[in-house]
Design an enzyme around this catalytic site. Structure first.
Site, PDB file in Angstrom:
ATOM      1  N   ASP A  40       0.860  -1.185   0.000  1.00 27.88           N
ATOM      2  CA  ASP A  40       0.000   0.000   0.000  1.00 27.88           C
ATOM      3  C   ASP A  40       0.895   1.233   0.000  1.00 27.88           C
ATOM      4  O   ASP A  40       1.808   1.345   0.825  1.00 27.88           O
ATOM      5  CB  ASP A  40      -0.922  -0.014   1.234  1.00 27.88           C
ATOM      6  N   ILE A  41       0.629   2.138  -0.920  1.00 25.74           N
ATOM      7  CA  ILE A  41       1.503   3.310  -1.090  1.00 25.74           C
ATOM      8  C   ILE A  41       1.317   4.348   0.041  1.00 25.74           C
ATOM      9  O   ILE A  41       2.197   5.171   0.282  1.00 25.74           O
ATOM     10  CB  ILE A  41       1.263   3.922  -2.489  1.00 25.74           C
ATOM     11  N   GLN A 103     -14.397   3.196   1.448  1.00 26.04           N
ATOM     12  CA  GLN A 103     -13.674   2.633   0.301  1.00 26.04           C
ATOM     13  C   GLN A 103     -13.322   3.752  -0.685  1.00 26.04           C
ATOM     14  O   GLN A 103     -14.165   4.594  -1.006  1.00 26.04           O
ATOM     15  CB  GLN A 103     -14.544   1.571  -0.405  1.00 26.04           C
ATOM     16  N   HIS A 109     -10.448  -5.279  -2.623  1.00 22.84           N
ATOM     17  CA  HIS A 109      -9.101  -5.543  -2.084  1.00 22.84           C
ATOM     18  C   HIS A 109      -9.170  -5.755  -0.581  1.00 22.84           C
ATOM     19  O   HIS A 109     -10.008  -5.182   0.103  1.00 22.84           O
ATOM     20  CB  HIS A 109      -8.135  -4.405  -2.406  1.00 22.84           C
ATOM     21  N   HIS A 111      -6.969  -5.417   2.934  1.00 28.07           N
ATOM     22  CA  HIS A 111      -5.813  -4.797   3.584  1.00 28.07           C
ATOM     23  C   HIS A 111      -5.257  -5.786   4.609  1.00 28.07           C
ATOM     24  O   HIS A 111      -6.022  -6.356   5.404  1.00 28.07           O
ATOM     25  CB  HIS A 111      -6.238  -3.548   4.367  1.00 28.07           C
TER      26      HIS A 111
HETATM   27  P1  AMP Z   1      -9.800   1.575   0.286  1.00 27.12           P
HETATM   28  O1  AMP Z   1     -10.033   2.945   0.821  1.00 27.12           O
HETATM   29  O2  AMP Z   1     -10.187   0.454   1.198  1.00 27.12           O
HETATM   30  O3  AMP Z   1     -10.423   1.469  -1.095  1.00 27.12           O
HETATM   31  O4  AMP Z   1      -8.237   1.420   0.123  1.00 27.12           O
HETATM   32  C1  AMP Z   1      -7.517   1.833  -0.980  1.00 27.12           C
HETATM   33  C2  AMP Z   1      -6.080   1.709  -0.594  1.00 27.12           C
HETATM   34  O5  AMP Z   1      -5.314   1.836  -1.776  1.00 27.12           O
HETATM   35  C3  AMP Z   1      -5.592   2.790   0.370  1.00 27.12           C
HETATM   36  O6  AMP Z   1      -5.067   2.190   1.537  1.00 27.12           O
HETATM   37  C4  AMP Z   1      -4.544   3.540  -0.431  1.00 27.12           C
HETATM   38  O7  AMP Z   1      -3.466   3.960   0.355  1.00 27.12           O
HETATM   39  C5  AMP Z   1      -4.134   2.518  -1.464  1.00 27.12           C
HETATM   40  N1  AMP Z   1      -3.622   3.043  -2.715  1.00 27.12           N
HETATM   41  C6  AMP Z   1      -4.119   4.050  -3.469  1.00 27.12           C
HETATM   42  N2  AMP Z   1      -3.375   4.228  -4.578  1.00 27.12           N
HETATM   43  C7  AMP Z   1      -2.388   3.294  -4.530  1.00 27.12           C
HETATM   44  C8  AMP Z   1      -1.285   2.962  -5.367  1.00 27.12           C
HETATM   45  N3  AMP Z   1      -1.042   3.626  -6.501  1.00 27.12           N
HETATM   46  N4  AMP Z   1      -0.467   1.954  -4.991  1.00 27.12           N
HETATM   47  C9  AMP Z   1      -0.693   1.270  -3.850  1.00 27.12           C
HETATM   48  N5  AMP Z   1      -1.712   1.540  -3.011  1.00 27.12           N
HETATM   49  C10 AMP Z   1      -2.546   2.533  -3.339  1.00 27.12           C
END
Ligand code: AMP
Length: 146
Positions: A40-41, A103, A109, A111
Site C-alpha cells: 500500500d503506497i 472505500q 481488495h 488490507h
Molecule cells: P480503500 O479505501 O479500502 O479502497 O483502500 C484503498 C487503498 O489503496 C488505500 O489504503 C490507499 O493507500 C491505497 N492506494 C491508493 N493508490 C495506490 C497505489 N497507486 N499503490 C498502492 N496503493 C494505493
C-alpha cells in the site's frame, strides 16, 4: 427511497485495474493466476499490503467464489510473511465495501496491516518512501518463496 443494493459500476480505469494491466508501477509482493499482492503506497502501518483478485469486482458483492478463495489463500501467505519479516503476531485484516464505509478504490481488495486495530494510522493519507516500500516488498516476497 435509497436502493441499498445499488453500488458503483466497475471502472476499467481504476488504479488497481491499471496495475493489473501493467500500466502503472507498484511494489509487488506476490502474484498468481487469480491474485496480486502489493505494498500500500499510503500505509496505515509499516508493511501494509493489499491483496486483489484478477476479477473485475467493485466490492464483496461482486466477488466470485473461486476468486474469494484465491484471495484468502494469498492473504494467508502474505500474513505469514508479515509475521516473519516484522516479527509480530498481530496482523489486522480489513476490507471496505462502498464509499460510505470509506472505500476509495473501487476494485475489491483486502488490507493486511501489521498493526493492532487500536493503533492504525490514518487511512490513505501519507505516502511512504518508495525505496522503503521496495525493500519491504522484496523481504516479503522472499519470505513467501521460502
Ligand atoms: P480503500 O479505501 O479500502 O479502497 O483502500 C484503498 C487503498 O489503496 C488505500 O489504503 C490507499 O493507500 C491505497 N492506494 C491508493 N493508490 C495506490 C497505489 N497507486 N499503490 C498502492 N496503493 C494505493
Amino acid at each position: 427511497m435509497t436502493d441499498i443494493t445499488q453500488q458503483t459500476a466497475y471502472d476499467d480505469n481504476n488504479i488497481f485495474a491499471k496495475m493489473l494491466n501493467g500500466d502503472i508501477p507498484y511494489h509487488k509482493v506476490y502474484e498468481d493466476d487469480k491474485t496480486l499482492a502489493f505494498m500500500d503506497i499510503m500505509p496505515q502501518a509499516e508493511g501494509h499490503v493489499l491483496v486483489i483478485p484478477k476479477q473485475k469486482a467493485v466490492d464483496l458483492a461482486d466477488l466470485e467464489a473461486k476468486y474469494a478463495a484465491a484471495v484468502l489463500m494469498t492473504c494467508k501467505k502474505v500474513m505469514q510473511a508479515q509475521r516473519q519479516v516484522f516479527e509480530r503476531e498481530g496482523i489486522t485484516q480489513m476490507q471496505l465495501n462502498g464509499a460510505q464505509a470509506g472505500q476509495t478504490v473501487f476494485h475489491y481488495h483486502v488490507h493486511l496491516i501489521p498493526s493492532s486495530i487500536h493503533e492504525l494510522g490514518r487511512h490513505a493519507v501519507t505516502q511512504a518512501d518508495s525505496d522503503k516500500l521496495a525493500d519491504m516488498a522484496k523481504q516479503l516476497a522472499t519470505a513467501i518463496e521460502n
